[in-house]
Write a protein that holds these residues in place. Structure first.
Motif, PDB file in Angstrom:
ATOM      1  N   LYS A 209       0.810  -1.206   0.014  1.00 37.88           N
ATOM      2  CA  LYS A 209      -0.121  -0.160   0.067  1.00 37.88           C
ATOM      3  C   LYS A 209       0.926   1.175  -0.070  1.00 37.88           C
ATOM      4  O   LYS A 209       1.722   1.395   0.707  1.00 37.88           O
ATOM      5  CB  LYS A 209      -0.935   0.061   1.254  1.00 37.88           C
ATOM      6  CG  LYS A 209      -1.883  -0.964   1.646  1.00 37.88           C
ATOM      7  CD  LYS A 209      -2.653  -0.837   2.716  1.00 37.88           C
ATOM      8  CE  LYS A 209      -3.536  -2.222   2.890  1.00 37.88           C
ATOM      9  NZ  LYS A 209      -3.156  -2.921   3.743  1.00 37.88           N
ATOM     10  N   LEU A 210       0.482   2.199  -0.680  1.00 41.50           N
ATOM     11  CA  LEU A 210       1.205   3.513  -0.907  1.00 41.50           C
ATOM     12  C   LEU A 210       0.286   4.677  -0.494  1.00 41.50           C
ATOM     13  O   LEU A 210      -0.657   4.938  -1.107  1.00 41.50           O
ATOM     14  CB  LEU A 210       1.921   3.753  -2.181  1.00 41.50           C
ATOM     15  CG  LEU A 210       2.596   4.875  -2.475  1.00 41.50           C
ATOM     16  CD1 LEU A 210       3.978   5.074  -1.796  1.00 41.50           C
ATOM     17  CD2 LEU A 210       2.825   5.393  -4.046  1.00 41.50           C
ATOM     18  N   PHE A 211       0.753   5.564   0.251  1.00 47.10           N
ATOM     19  CA  PHE A 211       0.053   6.834   0.745  1.00 47.10           C
ATOM     20  C   PHE A 211       0.751   7.848  -0.013  1.00 47.10           C
ATOM     21  O   PHE A 211       2.174   8.109   0.479  1.00 47.10           O
ATOM     22  CB  PHE A 211      -0.214   7.068   2.163  1.00 47.10           C
ATOM     23  CG  PHE A 211      -1.227   6.025   2.682  1.00 47.10           C
ATOM     24  CD1 PHE A 211      -2.173   6.682   3.073  1.00 47.10           C
ATOM     25  CD2 PHE A 211      -0.829   4.832   2.958  1.00 47.10           C
ATOM     26  CE1 PHE A 211      -3.352   5.884   3.881  1.00 47.10           C
ATOM     27  CE2 PHE A 211      -1.808   3.830   3.492  1.00 47.10           C
ATOM     28  CZ  PHE A 211      -3.145   4.478   3.936  1.00 47.10           C
ATOM     29  N   ALA A 212       0.475   8.534  -1.073  1.00 44.65           N
ATOM     30  CA  ALA A 212       1.112   9.375  -1.663  1.00 44.65           C
ATOM     31  C   ALA A 212       0.480  10.958  -1.764  1.00 44.65           C
ATOM     32  O   ALA A 212      -0.761  10.950  -1.920  1.00 44.65           O
ATOM     33  CB  ALA A 212       1.318   9.022  -3.161  1.00 44.65           C
ATOM     34  N   GLU A 213       1.238  11.796  -1.260  1.00 42.11           N
ATOM     35  CA  GLU A 213       0.747  13.289  -1.603  1.00 42.11           C
ATOM     36  C   GLU A 213       1.481  13.923  -2.643  1.00 42.11           C
ATOM     37  O   GLU A 213       2.809  13.830  -2.828  1.00 42.11           O
ATOM     38  CB  GLU A 213       1.363  14.178  -0.462  1.00 42.11           C
ATOM     39  CG  GLU A 213       0.999  15.612  -0.356  1.00 42.11           C
ATOM     40  CD  GLU A 213       1.008  16.469   0.733  1.00 42.11           C
ATOM     41  OE1 GLU A 213      -0.210  16.986   1.443  1.00 42.11           O
ATOM     42  OE2 GLU A 213       2.219  16.719   1.063  1.00 42.11           O
ATOM     43  N   SER A 536      -1.133  16.022   4.274  1.00 42.41           N
ATOM     44  CA  SER A 536      -0.352  16.098   5.212  1.00 42.41           C
ATOM     45  C   SER A 536      -1.099  16.200   6.519  1.00 42.41           C
ATOM     46  O   SER A 536      -1.967  16.708   6.741  1.00 42.41           O
ATOM     47  CB  SER A 536       0.279  17.280   4.982  1.00 42.41           C
ATOM     48  OG  SER A 536       1.398  17.121   3.896  1.00 42.41           O
ATOM     49  N   PRO A 537      -0.205  15.554   7.682  1.00 48.24           N
ATOM     50  CA  PRO A 537       0.741  14.812   7.593  1.00 48.24           C
ATOM     51  C   PRO A 537       0.488  13.336   7.098  1.00 48.24           C
ATOM     52  O   PRO A 537      -0.634  12.734   7.289  1.00 48.24           O
ATOM     53  CB  PRO A 537       1.488  14.751   9.013  1.00 48.24           C
ATOM     54  CG  PRO A 537       0.220  14.982   9.936  1.00 48.24           C
ATOM     55  CD  PRO A 537      -0.793  15.829   9.091  1.00 48.24           C
ATOM     56  N   GLN A 542      -2.204   7.811   7.061  1.00 49.87           N
ATOM     57  CA  GLN A 542      -1.912   6.251   7.047  1.00 49.87           C
ATOM     58  C   GLN A 542      -2.419   5.707   8.457  1.00 49.87           C
ATOM     59  O   GLN A 542      -3.074   4.660   8.057  1.00 49.87           O
ATOM     60  CB  GLN A 542      -0.421   6.235   7.120  1.00 49.87           C
ATOM     61  CG  GLN A 542       0.240   4.613   7.056  1.00 49.87           C
ATOM     62  CD  GLN A 542       1.496   4.583   7.115  1.00 49.87           C
ATOM     63  OE1 GLN A 542       2.323   5.327   6.733  1.00 49.87           O
ATOM     64  NE2 GLN A 542       2.215   3.248   7.648  1.00 49.87           N
ATOM     65  N   GLU A 543      -2.673   6.338   9.200  1.00 51.49           N
ATOM     66  CA  GLU A 543      -3.297   5.799  10.474  1.00 51.49           C
ATOM     67  C   GLU A 543      -4.793   5.413  10.534  1.00 51.49           C
ATOM     68  O   GLU A 543      -5.240   4.650  10.737  1.00 51.49           O
ATOM     69  CB  GLU A 543      -2.796   6.614  11.545  1.00 51.49           C
ATOM     70  CG  GLU A 543      -3.185   5.975  13.206  1.00 51.49           C
ATOM     71  CD  GLU A 543      -3.017   6.637  14.413  1.00 51.49           C
ATOM     72  OE1 GLU A 543      -3.425   6.474  15.353  1.00 51.49           O
ATOM     73  OE2 GLU A 543      -1.940   7.649  14.253  1.00 51.49           O
ATOM     74  N   LYS A 549       1.024  -0.285   9.701  1.00 50.35           N
ATOM     75  CA  LYS A 549       2.419   0.212   9.771  1.00 50.35           C
ATOM     76  C   LYS A 549       3.396  -0.174   8.662  1.00 50.35           C
ATOM     77  O   LYS A 549       4.303   0.562   8.193  1.00 50.35           O
ATOM     78  CB  LYS A 549       3.242  -0.369  11.104  1.00 50.35           C
ATOM     79  CG  LYS A 549       2.709   0.196  12.209  1.00 50.35           C
ATOM     80  CD  LYS A 549       3.147  -0.440  13.776  1.00 50.35           C
ATOM     81  CE  LYS A 549       2.646   0.412  14.746  1.00 50.35           C
ATOM     82  NZ  LYS A 549       3.043  -0.172  16.143  1.00 50.35           N
ATOM     83  N   GLU A 550       3.006  -1.123   8.024  1.00 46.67           N
ATOM     84  CA  GLU A 550       4.063  -1.527   6.506  1.00 46.67           C
ATOM     85  C   GLU A 550       3.658  -0.836   5.612  1.00 46.67           C
ATOM     86  O   GLU A 550       4.358  -0.715   4.464  1.00 46.67           O
ATOM     87  CB  GLU A 550       3.967  -2.908   6.369  1.00 46.67           C
ATOM     88  CG  GLU A 550       2.619  -3.410   5.855  1.00 46.67           C
ATOM     89  CD  GLU A 550       1.442  -3.801   6.987  1.00 46.67           C
ATOM     90  OE1 GLU A 550       0.412  -4.222   6.849  1.00 46.67           O
ATOM     91  OE2 GLU A 550       1.700  -3.493   8.197  1.00 46.67           O
TER      92      GLU A 550
END
Length: 780
Positions: A209-213, A536-537, A542-543, A549-550
């Motif tokens: 999984k990718l969280f991208a701004e 952001s943040p 993500q949380e 966490k991964e």
């Protein structure tokens, strides 16, 4: 040679299903409940009964091989052989249509053929065991078959399916060949675009999984779809889901897919439009008596699908409507059935994440690999809380009880028991003197009575299709079903809230932190990309969005030059709730300074309609010559388009639009060039203090001591960043952003600014005028 695999249930339902769409005949008990009933009936069948028997057959179709497999519910062995097919539903057996009963038998007949062939049987029986859940009535029907009859039936079935197998396999080969050779659809990459595409591709290949701004202007849609399609061409995924919050972002995804198609990419892409929006009827009524598109739907669907799939690759709402009218098909169900044959599915978040409307056909019996691309994912924070929360109203239940009349005593008695639970809660509230209450424990007694009520309502709806109360019963029935569904998720991420007023008692199962449920749904995919211009943040998103966490995080710098945009903080304006009225003259003066520095189109965003209206009234009083637009609290799509059409290129006179922060004009709109050259943002966007925000605050204070940030500051700042992002849309744009609040100058807020923001600070009105004048002088 083509090789295909399909389950017994799927091939039977796809080729042999006939009849109507009828919303009254849909079963609403869960797969878990069905499995319990199956086990109960299987245990009672005796020693000669073998349960859950896996059956599989490989059939040669010319040069092609088809594998059909499934599990028979039970087989009686001994002096005679019999396949037992168990079905459960709330609908009484005598209310089932002949088409539905035949479909049940067809599935059992495939099992009977496979078993008879394996065991060299010349004849075999088939039994349908139907369990009606509300009355717990069992109906059994038996049929006797010769092996030769079953063989003819089975061979006809697979030969009919063969053309679909050929189509599917041939299309996959064409698709993969084209996608492996796919080139980026533009001559050059924008700044950051290649980097995002590479990060997305690596994430998808690595099954993560990718969280991208990626700031506005990066081109997030094409930068995620392009690598996803490339990976699909390498057989890394069977399907891509592109999920969005708004219609306008779905349009952007369609445009990106068209651009990729124009450079040789071949993929079948479908956009799913909400049922209420795409329905052909003025008042939606999914019954064969009221809708010609529902009547006989399953008799015509495969012909319609064959036509659509052989002539269209980019299947938009307009395409679905055209073919649905041609073949007399419900456009919504048609789009869902067509989606099973498509490579890219574009739709709202709820088709994956909402526990009551997600696409079960993809996510309950999943043996495929999916990529999830979640656009503008910051919106998912609030949307997911709504999806996993549910509310029930005493006033609505009471009105329904009165409308039913004395002829429907059984349903009224059940409804009355629910009302009694509301009244007990009301008495406690009166005794303890509260109008609002919250507790960690669920409302167990109410849930118990609601469960009994939904069974009675289901029976009543089937038995009284023409009753004048049908619409009201159906509406409350859906409320009850939703409440019960959400109660299944209830755990320590929830609170039960009660709001008492003079006219109603509302009980809500409120989900403060839906992250675990989002994680579960994201894990149904092979890999996921969640992205936004304001993310952001990243650690926060993500949380709260179930990244665990991964998950990976990636932040791109702005693709635009710093000199294109001027950010100014007015350090002399205070907009806290207590200072709002006295801030009005200063805000009005600052707005006038902004629009006089350079004539053009501007927007100003407020934290509430009240604040907006007060400021707009004073502005119009002082500057009546300026053209002003005011966002209405309820605007349909046509009114929104008319509003945005007022933002013309190179206007001769200034235009100032008063809008609400976090509303329809603060994100997702694209006014390029001189159509918008500035925004002002009043306040730091904090959500209004209310009971639910306070519950979220308390929850996260306990979890990580960051309750204020998670409940108020970060959601508010996201609205600010989205509104500011309306100004610079591409490399030729120039504009200003005024941050009209002293708090923006504090470290708590400045640390949340994007890296490319280097704001000037105006300590008095003249400094604001000077900063604006100097900026526009530099722009040629």
């Amino acid at each position: 040679m083509h090789r295909g695999k399909i389950s017994v249930r799927k091939i039977v339902e796809f080729i042999l299903r006939r009849g109507d769409i009828d919303s009254r005949r849909v079963s609403n008990h869960t797969a878990l409940e069905g499995a319990k009933i199956h086990r109960r009936l299987q245990s009672a069948a005796g020693e000669a009964y073998q349960k859950e028997v896996t059956l599989k057959i490989e059939s040669q179709l010319g040069e092609d091989l088809l594998i059909v497999e499934g599990r028979a519910d039970g087989i009686f062995m001994g002096d005679f052989w019999m396949i037992d097919e168990i079905k459960t539903s709330e609908v009484a057996f005598e209310d089932l249509t002949e088409d539905q009963i035949e479909l049940f038998f067809y599935q059992a007949m495939v099992y009977a053929y496979i078993y008879a062939k394996e065991n060299t049987l010349l004849e075999i029986d088939v039994q349908l065991t139907y369990f009606q859940t509300t009355e717990e009535l069992i109906t059994r029907k038996n049929r006797h078959f010769l092996f030769s009859e079953l063989e003819t039936f089975y061979l006809d079935l697979i030969h009919e399916y063969h053309k679909w197998l050929l189509f599917q396999e041939d299309w996959r080969r064409v698709r993969n060949t084209s996608l492996m050779a796919l080139k980026f659809p533009h001559e050059t990459y924008r700044k950051g675009q290649r980097e995002l595409a590479v990060a997305a591709y690596k994430t998808l290949k690595a099954k993560q999984k990718l969280f991208a701004e990626a700031p506005t202007g990066t081109g997030k849609t094409i930068s995620t779809l392009f690598p996803a399609l490339k990976a699909m061409g390498e057989d890394e995924a069977d399907r891509i889901f592109y999920l969005t919050a708004k219609t306008i972002t779905r349009q952007v995804a369609e445009d990106a897919m068209k651009a990729l198609t124009d450079v040789g990419g071949q993929a079948k892409v479908i956009t799913i439009t909400a049922k209420d929006k795409i329905c052909f009827l003025e008042d939606r009524n999914c019954t064969p008596e009221n809708c010609p598109y529902a009547k006989g739907y399953y008799n015509r669907i495969n012909e319609g699908l064959w036509d659509l799939l052989h002539h269209e690759n980019l299947i938009t709402r307009e395409v679905i409507e055209t073919y649905a009218r041609k073949h007399m098909l419900c456009p919504f169900e048609f789009s869902l059935d067509a989606s099973l044959w498509c490579d890219v599915i574009i739709g709202d978040y709820n088709y994956l994440f909402d526990p009551t409307v997600y696409l079960r056909r993809f996510f309950e019996e999943n043996d495929e690999n999916y990529f999830f691309l979640v656009d503008e994912a910051h919106n998912l924070v609030n949307r997911s809380r709504e999806m996993y929360s549910a509310e029930i109203s005493y006033a609505k239940a009471k009105v329904l009880w009165e409308q039913l009349g004395k002829t429907h005593q059984k349903l009224r008695r059940s409804l009355n028991k629910v009302n009694k639970e509301f009244e007990k809660i009301d008495e406690i509230g009166k005794e303890d003197g509260w109008e609002y209450h919250h507790q960690q424990a669920p409302a167990d007694q109410l849930i118990k009575q609601l469960f009994r009520l939904q069974e009675k309502m289901k029976e009543w709806l089937a038995a009284n299709p023409d009753d004048r109360a049908q619409e009201q019963v159906l509406s409350f029935y859906f409320d009850v079903l939703h409440f019960l569904k959400i109660s299944e998720f209830y755990d320590d991420h929830y609170e039960t809230t009660v709001e008492r007023s003079r006219v109603d008692i509302r009980i809500k199962l409120f989900c403060m932190a839906p992250a675990p449920f989002l994680t579960e749904m994201l894990n149904k995919g092979k890999a996921s990309l969640l992205f936004s211009a304001s993310f952001s943040p990243l650690s926060y998103y993500q949380e709260v969005l179930g990244g665990e966490k991964e998950a990976l995080r990636y932040k791109l710098p702005s693709p635009f030059k710093e000199k294109q945009q001027k950010i100014i903080i007015t350090n002399y304006i205070q907009t806290t709730y207590q200072r709002r009225q006295e801030s009005l003259p200063e805000i009005v003066a600052a707005l006038n300074t902004m629009i006089q520095a350079k004539k053009g189109n501007y927007m100003v965003f407020f934290p509430s309609y009240r604040y907006l209206d007060d400021t707009a009234a004073l502005f119009k009083e002082l500057y009546p010559e300026v053209t002003t637009l005011i966002q209405d609290s309820k605007m349909n799509e046509g009114e929104r388009e008319q509003f945005l059409a007022k933002f013309e290129e190179n206007p001769q006179n200034p235009v100032l639009a008063f809008c609400v922060l976090g509303g329809i004009f603060s994100e997702g709109i694209d006014l390029k060039g001189t159509r918008l050259i500035g925004t002002a943002i009043v306040g730091v966007g904090l959500p209004q203090i209310n009971h639910e925000q306070e519950l979220i605050r308390d929850y996260f204070d306990e979890q990580n001591h960051r309750g204020f940030e998670y409940a108020y500051q970060l959601p508010g700042m996201n609205k600010v960043l989205q509104a500011a992002g309306r100004v610079i849309r591409d490399e030729t744009d120039y504009g200003v952003v005024l941050l009209l609040d002293q708090r923006f100058h504090s470290p708590r807020y400045r640390q949340l600014f994007p890296l490319h923001w280097h704001p000037a600070v105006a300590y008095r009105p003249q400094q604001l005028a000077d900063e604006l004048a100097n900026f526009w002088k530099t722009i040629k």
